[in-house]
Design an enzyme around this catalytic site. Structure first.
Site, short mmCIF file in Angstrom:
data_model
loop_
_atom_site.label_atom_id
_atom_site.label_comp_id
_atom_site.label_asym_id
_atom_site.label_seq_id
_atom_site.Cartn_x
_atom_site.Cartn_y
_atom_site.Cartn_z
N ASP A 155 -3.45 -6.97 -8.58
CA ASP A 155 -3.33 -6.34 -7.26
C ASP A 155 -1.90 -6.51 -6.71
O ASP A 155 -1.45 -7.63 -6.47
CB ASP A 155 -4.37 -7.02 -6.36
CG ASP A 155 -4.54 -6.32 -5.03
OD1 ASP A 155 -3.74 -5.42 -4.70
OD2 ASP A 155 -5.48 -6.69 -4.31
N GLY A 189 -3.03 3.54 -5.43
CA GLY A 189 -2.76 4.94 -5.73
C GLY A 189 -1.34 5.38 -5.44
O GLY A 189 -1.05 6.57 -5.38
N TRP A 190 -0.43 4.41 -5.27
CA TRP A 190 0.95 4.79 -4.98
C TRP A 190 1.61 5.41 -6.22
O TRP A 190 1.24 5.13 -7.35
CB TRP A 190 1.77 3.56 -4.59
CG TRP A 190 1.36 2.92 -3.30
CD1 TRP A 190 0.45 3.39 -2.39
CD2 TRP A 190 1.83 1.67 -2.81
NE1 TRP A 190 0.33 2.50 -1.35
CE2 TRP A 190 1.17 1.44 -1.57
CE3 TRP A 190 2.75 0.71 -3.27
CZ2 TRP A 190 1.40 0.28 -0.82
CZ3 TRP A 190 2.96 -0.43 -2.51
CH2 TRP A 190 2.30 -0.63 -1.29
N ASP A 210 -8.02 0.70 0.40
CA ASP A 210 -9.34 0.06 0.34
C ASP A 210 -10.46 0.88 0.97
O ASP A 210 -10.30 1.49 2.03
CB ASP A 210 -9.30 -1.30 1.05
CG ASP A 210 -8.47 -2.31 0.28
OD1 ASP A 210 -7.72 -1.91 -0.63
OD2 ASP A 210 -8.57 -3.50 0.60
C1 GLA Z 1 -6.59 -5.67 -1.61
C2 GLA Z 1 -7.45 -4.93 -2.62
C3 GLA Z 1 -8.92 -5.27 -2.37
C4 GLA Z 1 -9.12 -6.77 -2.50
C5 GLA Z 1 -8.19 -7.50 -1.54
C6 GLA Z 1 -8.23 -9.00 -1.77
O1 GLA Z 1 -6.82 -5.25 -0.31
O2 GLA Z 1 -7.25 -3.55 -2.50
O3 GLA Z 1 -9.75 -4.59 -3.30
O4 GLA Z 1 -8.86 -7.15 -3.83
O5 GLA Z 1 -6.85 -7.08 -1.70
O6 GLA Z 1 -7.34 -9.69 -0.95
#
Ligand code: GLA
Length: 389
Positions: A155, A189-190, A210
């Site tokens: 992430d 999706g960037w 999200d």
């Molecule tokens: C981002 C991701 C989420 C989750 C949170 C955790 O927002 O897009 O899916 O993994 O971090 O902090």
């Protein structure tokens, strides 16, 4: 040894390990490709956020088996953010005290015939402010493999710099472990990630920011996937984020829309609810095997929209056996009568239809099919052209 000398030694050892790892050739691509169909499983984030623990993860694994979810294909038990503790003197990542023994947790999950997923960031910190993998990519990949991890969600969050380089770096590190580890890119999706996600080793990549547990957010994300279908296929999937089914913010018709749309999209099906405490209605939606078969179809073709009239949309997903999965979606706030014309589906004069939510064969129809679709709801069909054998 003085602390500074210890640190210098540890740094040298770590540097040597990285140099060795970097010089180690990549193993040949595994014979069995990862994620031949969209990954299915569970992830802690949508329901538990940072209240995740070893006990929560074990309970989810237990529930996947006892509820029948495993039997219909759910396989990965994925820990999201907030499991990380500090690094030790050698720089090895340690879990925090909510996870006393990651290798034991992995063994427990494997003993149930399931697989374990974990989460990190190419930046110094994860989105929730925990320790990321920046500067420790080789070491972290080796640690995950040693624990028995089978899936990594990576992430972006606090990372900076070239995204392709950062994701490639971790992918190469994962390959060097020799352990098959599904690689899930999360950078919202960037930069048109769908056009390069596979080239940096991604088996799936988030195409959106999200999701949250309400119809507006879910539907805005899901219906916006139209047009991305050519970038998905076996081993490399568009990911419009994890499921919210059962988290309480939507009606069952809306959750059926969520499930139907994700399956037509060949999206990963990663449940995000509390599996140990779900209602029969939630379980029925998550385990509708006829709808799941659409998602998991071996042709791996992502569906797309074929008609749109105000809030009414018709989506189609061609399947390996020549039949077509069709979603008749009503995004409006009142029940609507919808008609799908077979020519919109590339189907000849007549076709036999099966309703995938009522599990009924509807019979043979000519030219079109009309159905009442509830507000925010869906009618999902499998359509067989009568000229097909
Ligand atoms: C981002 C991701 C989420 C989750 C949170 C955790 O927002 O897009 O899916 O993994 O971090 O902090």
């Amino acid at each position: 040894m003085k602390p500074s000398a210890m640190f210098a030694t540890a740094t040298l050892l770590a540097a040597a390990a990285v140099a060795f790892a970097a010089a180690t050739p990549l193993p040949p691509a595994s014979a069995a490709p990862l994620a031949p169909t969209p990954p299915m499983g569970w992830n802690s984030w949508n329901h538990f956020e940072c209240k995740v623990s070893d006990a929560v993860v074990r309970a989810a694994a237990d529930a996947v088996v006892s509820s029948g979810m495993k039997a219909v294909g759910y396989q990965f038990i994925n820990i999201d953010d907030c499991w990380q503790g500090q690094r030790d003197a050698q720089g090895n990542i340690q879990p925090n005290d909510r996870f006393p023994d990651m290798a034991a947790l992995a063994a427990y999950i494997h003993s149930k015939g399931l697989r374990l997923g974990i989460y990190s960031s190419p930046g110094p910190k994860t989105c929730a402010g925990y320790e990321g993998s920046f500067g420790h990519e080789e070491q972290d990949a080796q640690t995950y493999a040693r624990w028995g991890v089978d899936y990594l969600k990576y992430d972006w969050c606090s990372a900076t710099g070239d995204q392709r380089a950062a994701y490639t770096k971790m992918h190469d590190a994962l390959l060097r472990t020799g352990r098959p580890i599904v690689f899930s890119l999360c950078q919202y999706g960037w930069y048109g990630v769908w056009s390069w996600g596979a080239s940096v080793g991604g088996n799936l990549w988030r195409t959106t920011d999200d999701i949250s547990d309400n119809y507006d957010r879910m539907s805005v994300l899901g219906f916006a996937q139209n047009g991305l279908e050519r970038f998905a296929g076996p081993g490399h999937w568009n990911d419009p984020d994890m499921l919210e089914i059962g988290n309480g913010g939507m009606k069952d018709d809306e959750y059926r829309t969520h499930m139907s749309l994700w399956c037509l999209l060949a999206a990963p099906l990663i449940a995000g609810n509390d599996l140990a405490a779900m209602s029969p209605a939630t379980l029925a939606i998550l385990t509708n095997s006829e709808v799941i078969a659409v998602d998991q179809d071996t042709a791996g073709i992502q569906g797309h929209r074929v008609a749109e009239e105000g809030p009414l949309e018709i989506w189609i997903k061609p399947l390996a056996d020549g039949t077509k999965a069709v979603g008749m979606f009503n995004r409006g706030t009142r029940e609507a009568s919808m008609t799908v014309r077979f020519e919109q589906l590339g189907i000849g004069e007549s076709a036999s239809l099966r309703d995938l939510w009522t599990h009924r064969d509807l019979g043979e129809f000519h030219s079109s099919y009309e159905a009442k679709v509830p507000r925010h709801g869906v009618v999902m069909l499998r359509v067989r052209d009568s000229s097909l054998r």
